[in-house]
Design a protein around this motif. Structure first.
Motif, mmCIF file in Angstrom:
data_model
loop_
_atom_site.group_PDB
_atom_site.id
_atom_site.type_symbol
_atom_site.label_atom_id
_atom_site.label_comp_id
_atom_site.label_asym_id
_atom_site.label_seq_id
_atom_site.Cartn_x
_atom_site.Cartn_y
_atom_site.Cartn_z
ATOM 1 N N ALA A 54 -7.222 46.978 45.407
ATOM 2 C CA ALA A 54 -8.432 47.791 45.583
ATOM 3 C C ALA A 54 -9.194 47.863 44.262
ATOM 4 N N PRO A 55 -10.397 47.267 44.200
ATOM 5 C CA PRO A 55 -11.194 47.378 42.970
ATOM 6 C C PRO A 55 -11.594 48.826 42.718
ATOM 7 N N ASN A 56 -11.780 49.181 41.461
ATOM 8 C CA ASN A 56 -12.304 50.509 41.145
ATOM 9 C C ASN A 56 -13.722 50.375 40.587
ATOM 10 N N LYS A 57 -14.329 51.473 40.200
ATOM 11 C CA LYS A 57 -15.725 51.407 39.773
ATOM 12 C C LYS A 57 -15.896 50.591 38.488
ATOM 13 N N TYR A 58 -14.867 50.578 37.641
ATOM 14 C CA TYR A 58 -14.964 49.758 36.431
ATOM 15 C C TYR A 58 -14.956 48.274 36.787
ATOM 16 N N THR A 59 -14.179 47.897 37.805
ATOM 17 C CA THR A 59 -14.153 46.504 38.265
ATOM 18 C C THR A 59 -15.552 46.047 38.641
ATOM 19 N N PHE A 60 -16.237 46.882 39.434
ATOM 20 C CA PHE A 60 -17.570 46.513 39.885
ATOM 21 C C PHE A 60 -18.556 46.433 38.722
ATOM 22 N N SER A 61 -18.401 47.323 37.750
ATOM 23 C CA SER A 61 -19.299 47.296 36.589
ATOM 24 C C SER A 61 -19.185 45.982 35.822
ATOM 25 N N VAL A 62 -17.942 45.535 35.573
ATOM 26 C CA VAL A 62 -17.766 44.324 34.766
ATOM 27 C C VAL A 62 -18.133 43.062 35.555
ATOM 28 N N VAL A 63 -17.846 43.055 36.868
ATOM 29 C CA VAL A 63 -18.153 41.850 37.643
ATOM 30 C C VAL A 63 -19.655 41.721 37.864
ATOM 31 N N LEU A 64 -20.376 42.841 37.968
ATOM 32 C CA LEU A 64 -21.837 42.782 38.093
ATOM 33 C C LEU A 64 -22.464 42.277 36.794
ATOM 34 N N LYS A 65 -21.880 42.641 35.658
ATOM 35 C CA LYS A 65 -22.379 42.116 34.379
ATOM 36 C C LYS A 65 -22.157 40.608 34.295
ATOM 37 N N THR A 66 -21.074 40.139 34.918
ATOM 38 C CA THR A 66 -20.817 38.702 34.987
ATOM 39 C C THR A 66 -21.872 38.012 35.840
ATOM 40 N N CYS A 67 -22.265 38.642 36.940
ATOM 41 C CA CYS A 67 -23.335 38.088 37.786
ATOM 42 C C CYS A 67 -24.637 37.981 36.997
ATOM 43 N N VAL A 68 -24.878 38.955 36.122
ATOM 44 C CA VAL A 68 -26.064 38.904 35.256
ATOM 45 C C VAL A 68 -25.958 37.727 34.298
ATOM 46 N N ASP A 96 -26.798 34.967 38.827
ATOM 47 C CA ASP A 96 -26.464 34.582 40.194
ATOM 48 C C ASP A 96 -26.742 35.759 41.123
ATOM 49 N N LEU A 97 -27.946 35.795 41.676
ATOM 50 C CA LEU A 97 -28.345 36.888 42.547
ATOM 51 C C LEU A 97 -27.498 36.938 43.811
ATOM 52 N N ASN A 98 -27.192 35.760 44.382
ATOM 53 C CA ASN A 98 -26.409 35.728 45.624
ATOM 54 C C ASN A 98 -25.028 36.341 45.434
ATOM 55 N N LYS A 99 -24.380 35.993 44.311
ATOM 56 C CA LYS A 99 -23.063 36.575 44.037
ATOM 57 C C LYS A 99 -23.193 38.083 43.811
ATOM 58 N N GLY A 100 -24.264 38.488 43.140
ATOM 59 C CA GLY A 100 -24.509 39.918 42.931
ATOM 60 C C GLY A 100 -24.667 40.654 44.249
ATOM 61 N N LYS A 101 -25.347 40.015 45.188
ATOM 62 C CA LYS A 101 -25.512 40.629 46.514
ATOM 63 C C LYS A 101 -24.174 40.732 47.245
ATOM 64 N N GLU A 102 -23.324 39.701 47.083
ATOM 65 C CA GLU A 102 -21.997 39.744 47.705
ATOM 66 C C GLU A 102 -21.186 40.918 47.164
ATOM 67 N N VAL A 103 -21.236 41.086 45.855
ATOM 68 C CA VAL A 103 -20.517 42.201 45.239
ATOM 69 C C VAL A 103 -21.104 43.528 45.724
ATOM 70 N N HIS A 104 -22.423 43.586 45.842
ATOM 71 C CA HIS A 104 -23.081 44.796 46.345
ATOM 72 C C HIS A 104 -22.575 45.123 47.749
ATOM 73 N N GLY A 105 -22.381 44.093 48.576
ATOM 74 C CA GLY A 105 -21.853 44.306 49.922
ATOM 75 C C GLY A 105 -20.482 44.950 49.907
ATOM 76 N N VAL A 106 -19.618 44.473 48.996
ATOM 77 C CA VAL A 106 -18.266 45.058 48.870
ATOM 78 C C VAL A 106 -18.375 46.508 48.391
ATOM 79 N N ILE A 107 -19.270 46.733 47.443
ATOM 80 C CA ILE A 107 -19.476 48.090 46.910
ATOM 81 C C ILE A 107 -19.899 49.045 48.029
ATOM 82 N N TYR A 108 -20.812 48.571 48.868
ATOM 83 C CA TYR A 108 -21.308 49.405 49.974
ATOM 84 C C TYR A 108 -20.192 49.730 50.963
ATOM 85 N N LYS A 109 -19.411 48.706 51.312
ATOM 86 C CA LYS A 109 -18.323 48.913 52.281
ATOM 87 C C LYS A 109 -17.277 49.896 51.761
#
Length: 559
Positions: free
Chosen positions: A113-127, A131-144
């Motif tokens: 189970a990712p935590n909020k820090y996981t999402f922060s670092v992986v979104l910075k990687t998308c930056v 890679d907008l598409n990968k960022g959107k995929e991560v956003h989908g996981v965040i929303y769920k």
């Protein structure tokens, strides 16, 4: 930290070892981490408390020792989220964005189970990948998982959308946030400043104060940097004065924002003058200051100014900073002083991938292809992994050196050997490589079959090849393709205009210019910089075109 090396394993409890590893992570030192690792291996304590292994992964990763971090991580039977977060963060920090994303995918496949820090670092990687598409995929996981309501995760999402060119998506997310802090406002303001929408940023800036959120230093500096990057010297200083009227004293961060902003907007002379004013004001520069200023020296090829700053760097004790070293290498390379760049590279004690890239790229630009290739081989032997930028530097070097077969071999093996997918920058290098070698038809085929975005650099390289090798037919064909694609970058059209001008086809020149006008395509005028004693003077070039019945004439004047 030195005392624990004298202690026997039995004298240290698990809690004490854990505390020491925490200190290693904060100090980012690999030597002490290896000493603790030795204690763990000889005492067998890892079998008692597996969480120490995760902290050891963090200690290695934070110090930049990715090889040890990966070896230890791969031996862990069940790595926890702490270890995953460190691997994602370290890989992203060192530019290995693909591998960082791979660790995030592994989290999902293992059911962690990712935590909020996981999402922060992986979104910075998308930056980092843009890679907008990968960022959107991560956003989908965040929303769920229900993390979108978390204010820190929401802030990083806004930053990701803004930096990946989707400012409107960032604004939608901002508007539906249930609560916002100063970081939320600053992220959105920075996003608007980054794309030159300064009217929207100032509206948000004024609105946040009305809603009772006090702008912090980062907010003020984002606005200042926005005006500076737009090249608007007057408005930047009007806002600078407003900041002082509000009772805020311009600090180092403020000066850094102005200097780097003007340097990035090619206002190099103003950047150097600001640096001088900063020193007069008694503000001590840091590594951010000099890394922001050195590109300005490189862009105006002011090697004497660059050397002065290099001397200041030594006096400030910043010469071992890897980012400062990278900026120095880039500056010396742009000024044509490759020996100076190489000296900086060799004396820098700790190197990262960006430093290798800068040196390899500098060699390639100056025709030192063999030396650049030797550096590339040495980089791989020393355990560094080639990333997207490394391969751009190598392909560019092959292009400048005319090594068509070598360049194509590297291009085709990027994914297999280095795990890097070909991007638009790599395609631009290959198009340039083929066009320089006269293989214009092959380059045209490559451009038309591309699945990535066609950029101005790709078009410019192709049109230049058409101009050199007299293939106006292919240039015109691609121009028609671009018009259908609503391509609105000026460089390609200007080169096409120059192709017509070289053949004295003035009617074709006028048609291209009219097309640019109709489609709202504008090219900023270029400028030349002349050094005069301790100052520099810029001359801006503009084209005054007069197409009349008596013939065609073009004149360039300086203002």
């Amino acid at each position: 930290m030195r005392l624990f090396s004298l202690l026997k394993p039995c004298q240290l409890s698990c809690d004490e070892l854990s505390t020491l590893l925490q200190r290693c992570m904060k100090s980012r030192t690999a030597k002490q981490a290896k000493q603790i690792h030795a204690i763990l291996l000889t005492s067998g304590i890892t079998r008692i408390l597996a969480s120490l292994e995760s902290k050891l992964v963090g200690a290695y990763a934070s110090s930049g020792d990715l090889r040890y971090a990966q070896l230890l991580f791969n031996k862990m039977p069940q790595p926890n989220i702490f270890a995953f977060n460190w691997m994602i963060s370290a890989m992203g920090f060192c530019g290995h964005y693909g591998e960082a994303i791979g660790y995030f995918s592994l989290i999902q496949s293992l059911g962690e189970a990712p935590n909020k820090y996981t999402f922060s670092v992986v979104l910075k990687t998308c930056v980092g990948l843009l890679d907008l598409n990968k960022g959107k995929e991560v956003h989908g996981v965040i929303y769920k998982m229900g993390f979108e309501c978390d204010i820190s995760v929401g802030n990083v999402l806004i930053d990701m959308y803004c930096k990946c060119g989707r400012i409107y998506d960032g604004r939608k997310l901002f508007d539906r946030m249930l609560s916002r802090d100063v970081v939320s406002w600053t992220s959105m303001i920075s996003g608007y400043c980054g794309v030159g929408k300064l009217n929207e940023s100032i509206l948000l800036f004024n609105r946040m104060t009305l809603e009772g959120v006090e702008p912090n230093d980062f907010t003020w500096n984002a606005m200042l940097a926005g005006y500076a990057m737009s090249g608007d010297y007057n408005k930047a200083f009007m806002f600078f004065s407003r900041m002082k009227r509000e009772g805020l004293v311009p600090d180092l961060v403020t000066w850094n924002a102005l200097i780097s902003g003007f340097a990035r907007s090619s206002q190099s002379v103003e950047a150097v003058k600001l640096f001088r004013d900063m020193l007069i004001a008694g503000v001590r520069p840091n590594h951010v200051t000099v890394t922001g200023l050195l590109p300005a020296c490189g862009s105006i090829s002011s090697i004497h100014r660059g050397r002065e700053i290099h001397g200041l760097i030594y006096r400030l004790g910043l010469e071992s900073n890897v980012y400062v070293a990278g900026a120095l290498i880039d500056m010396y390379s742009k000024c044509g002083y490759v020996i100076g760049a190489m000296h900086v590279f060799e004396v820098t004690p700790i190197k990262n991938a960006a430093l290798w890239n800068a040196m390899i790229g500098g060699c390639g630009k100056h025709g030192l292809l063999d030396f650049g290739m030797q550096l590339f081989d040495r980089m791989l032997k020393e355990g560094f992994r080639a990333n997207e930028v490394t391969l751009v530097c190598i392909l560019s070097a092959c292009s400048h050196g005319g090594l068509v077969e070598k360049g194509m071999e590297i291009f085709r093996s990027m994914k297999e050997k280095h795990g890097v997918h070909a991007g638009k920058e790599h395609y631009a290098c290959i198009v340039d490589l083929l066009c320089r070698a006269g293989k214009v038809e092959e380059a045209y085929g490559l451009v038309t079959e591309m699945t990535t975005e066609i950029t101005e650099s790709i078009i410019g390289a192709f049109f230049n090849g058409c101009k050199i090798h007299g293939r106006r037919d292919l240039a015109e064909q691609l121009a028609q393709d671009l018009l259908r694609m609503e391509f609105k970058k000026p460089g390609g059209f200007v080169t096409l205009s120059n192709i017509y001008a070289a053949d004295e086809e003035w009617e074709g020149v006028e048609i291209v210019r009219e097309l640019m006008k109709d489609k709202g395509v504008n090219k900023k005028p270029g400028f030349s910089s002349v050094s005069k004693q301790d100052d520099s003077v810029n001359f801006e070039g503009r084209t005054n075109m007069n197409l009349g019945a008596g013939g065609s004439r073009f004149s360039v004047y300086c203002i």
